[in-house]
Design a protein around this motif. Structure first.
Motif, mmCIF file in Angstrom:
data_model
loop_
_atom_site.group_PDB
_atom_site.id
_atom_site.type_symbol
_atom_site.label_atom_id
_atom_site.label_comp_id
_atom_site.label_asym_id
_atom_site.label_seq_id
_atom_site.Cartn_x
_atom_site.Cartn_y
_atom_site.Cartn_z
ATOM 1 N N MET A 1 0.823 -1.176 0.000
ATOM 2 C CA MET A 1 0.000 0.000 0.000
ATOM 3 C C MET A 1 0.882 1.260 0.000
ATOM 4 O O MET A 1 0.563 2.237 -0.670
ATOM 5 C CB MET A 1 -0.904 -0.015 1.226
ATOM 6 N N ILE A 2 1.947 1.221 0.751
ATOM 7 C CA ILE A 2 2.848 2.368 0.814
ATOM 8 C C ILE A 2 3.535 2.552 -0.546
ATOM 9 O O ILE A 2 3.691 3.675 -1.008
ATOM 10 C CB ILE A 2 3.885 2.195 1.950
ATOM 11 N N ARG A 3 3.873 1.416 -1.218
ATOM 12 C CA ARG A 3 4.495 1.499 -2.544
ATOM 13 C C ARG A 3 3.548 2.155 -3.543
ATOM 14 O O ARG A 3 3.954 2.967 -4.362
ATOM 15 C CB ARG A 3 4.877 0.113 -3.038
ATOM 16 N N GLY A 4 2.296 1.778 -3.509
ATOM 17 C CA GLY A 4 1.292 2.365 -4.403
ATOM 18 C C GLY A 4 1.160 3.864 -4.167
ATOM 19 O O GLY A 4 1.072 4.649 -5.110
ATOM 20 N N PHE A 5 1.152 4.239 -2.872
ATOM 21 C CA PHE A 5 1.040 5.656 -2.533
ATOM 22 C C PHE A 5 2.272 6.423 -3.022
ATOM 23 O O PHE A 5 2.167 7.512 -3.583
ATOM 24 C CB PHE A 5 0.859 5.830 -1.019
ATOM 25 N N LEU A 6 3.464 5.840 -2.839
ATOM 26 C CA LEU A 6 4.696 6.487 -3.300
ATOM 27 C C LEU A 6 4.724 6.594 -4.825
ATOM 28 O O LEU A 6 5.171 7.611 -5.378
ATOM 29 C CB LEU A 6 5.921 5.728 -2.782
ATOM 30 N N ALA A 7 4.255 5.557 -5.517
ATOM 31 C CA ALA A 7 4.216 5.595 -6.986
ATOM 32 C C ALA A 7 3.267 6.699 -7.450
ATOM 33 O O ALA A 7 3.580 7.459 -8.369
ATOM 34 C CB ALA A 7 3.778 4.238 -7.533
ATOM 35 N N LEU A 8 2.105 6.796 -6.816
ATOM 36 C CA LEU A 8 1.139 7.842 -7.165
ATOM 37 C C LEU A 8 1.720 9.220 -6.875
ATOM 38 O O LEU A 8 1.596 10.139 -7.687
ATOM 39 C CB LEU A 8 -0.166 7.641 -6.383
ATOM 40 N N LEU A 9 2.372 9.365 -5.734
ATOM 41 C CA LEU A 9 2.991 10.634 -5.371
ATOM 42 C C LEU A 9 4.093 11.012 -6.368
ATOM 43 O O LEU A 9 4.208 12.173 -6.769
ATOM 44 C CB LEU A 9 3.569 10.547 -3.951
ATOM 45 N N THR A 10 4.863 10.039 -6.835
ATOM 46 C CA THR A 10 5.916 10.270 -7.829
ATOM 47 C C THR A 10 5.309 10.738 -9.151
ATOM 48 O O THR A 10 5.801 11.690 -9.774
ATOM 49 C CB THR A 10 6.753 8.999 -8.050
ATOM 50 N N LEU A 11 4.240 10.080 -9.580
ATOM 51 C CA LEU A 11 3.572 10.463 -10.827
ATOM 52 C C LEU A 11 3.006 11.879 -10.755
ATOM 53 O O LEU A 11 3.128 12.659 -11.694
ATOM 54 C CB LEU A 11 2.458 9.472 -11.173
ATOM 55 N N VAL A 12 2.401 12.205 -9.632
ATOM 56 C CA VAL A 12 1.861 13.556 -9.447
ATOM 57 C C VAL A 12 2.986 14.581 -9.470
ATOM 58 O O VAL A 12 2.885 15.630 -10.117
ATOM 59 C CB VAL A 12 1.039 13.648 -8.142
ATOM 60 N N ALA A 13 4.092 14.274 -8.811
ATOM 61 C CA ALA A 13 5.227 15.196 -8.776
ATOM 62 C C ALA A 13 5.814 15.378 -10.175
ATOM 63 O O ALA A 13 6.148 16.507 -10.581
ATOM 64 C CB ALA A 13 6.302 14.684 -7.816
ATOM 65 N N LEU A 14 5.923 14.291 -10.952
ATOM 66 C CA LEU A 14 6.423 14.391 -12.323
ATOM 67 C C LEU A 14 5.466 15.210 -13.192
ATOM 68 O O LEU A 14 5.889 16.019 -14.019
ATOM 69 C CB LEU A 14 6.630 13.003 -12.930
ATOM 70 N N GLY A 15 4.165 14.988 -13.011
ATOM 71 C CA GLY A 15 3.163 15.738 -13.782
ATOM 72 C C GLY A 15 3.238 17.224 -13.480
ATOM 73 O O GLY A 15 3.256 18.053 -14.393
ATOM 74 N N VAL A 16 3.303 17.578 -12.221
ATOM 75 C CA VAL A 16 3.386 18.994 -11.841
ATOM 76 C C VAL A 16 4.734 19.566 -12.279
ATOM 77 O O VAL A 16 4.805 20.670 -12.833
ATOM 78 C CB VAL A 16 3.185 19.160 -10.310
ATOM 79 N N GLY A 17 5.797 18.806 -12.099
ATOM 80 C CA GLY A 17 7.126 19.271 -12.498
ATOM 81 C C GLY A 17 7.232 19.504 -13.997
ATOM 82 O O GLY A 17 7.857 20.466 -14.446
#
Length: 195
Positions: A1-17
């Motif tokens: 679950m933590i991995r999924g959350f980190l992957a989602l957070l990474t994708l959001v950060a890449l999208g915003v970046g």
């Protein structure tokens, strides 16, 4: 679950970046004569400051819907730079229809607000665009073409000719040795000149 959350957070950060880190610095428009650079940028929404990675070719669809645009493509020559490459239609002649002037392109598209052309086309009834295009291409020195359901009258410097069909005009243009100074009428059985 933590991995999924980190992957989602990474994708959001890449999208915003990707929207902030590489903005479009320059939009270059090439191949345009009728449409201005500002019009092309306005139609496509591709402006300096927009995200470079989010500029997709589908942004050109409204531009492709413009009758002046035969084709358009998007290029990325360098990071932060976009290039919109156009191929515009050209008006072969000016067609007057219902009191309004239109440019007639070689592929039969009517172009709004055309520049001045050598040939002016007017007439009665529904214009047969393919025939008119063939006549303009066959007789590029024509200055006026008048169409009616009965046929075509073509005037140019030093000549005036009438024929029932575009094919007769094409044959006449191919077979003539010089342009007649007197009006010429073409019939399936031969040619007649006014005295």
């Amino acid at each position: 679950m933590i991995r999924g959350f980190l992957a989602l957070l990474t994708l959001v950060a890449l999208g915003v970046g990707s929207r902030v880190v590489w903005p479009v610095e320059q939009v270059v428009v090439a191949g345009n004569a009728q449409l201005s650079d500002a019009e092309v940028r306005s139609i496509t929404g591709l402006e300096a400051g927009t995200p470079w990675l989010w500029a997709w070719p589908h942004a050109l669809e409204p531009l492709r819907a413009n009758p002046w645009v035969r084709s358009a493509r998007l290029e990325r020559p360098a990071i932060g730079e976009l290039r919109v490459v156009l191929e515009e239609r050209k008006a072969l002649a000016t067609l007057v229809r219902e009191g309004r002037e239109w440019g007639l392109s070689g592929d039969g598209v009517l172009l709004p607000d055309p520049p001045k052309t050598r040939t002016r086309i007017e007439g009665l009834g529904t214009p047969r665009l393919a025939d008119l295009i063939a006549i303009v291409k066959t007789l590029p020195n024509a200055t006026a073409i008048r169409y009616t359901p009965a046929g075509y009258t073509v005037r140019g410097e030093g000549f005036e000719v009438w024929a029932a069909t575009a094919e007769e005009l094409k044959k006449w243009a191919k077979d003539r040795k010089s342009l007649a100074n007197k009006p010429t009428y073409l019939y399936p059985w031969g040619e007649s000149k006014s005295r």
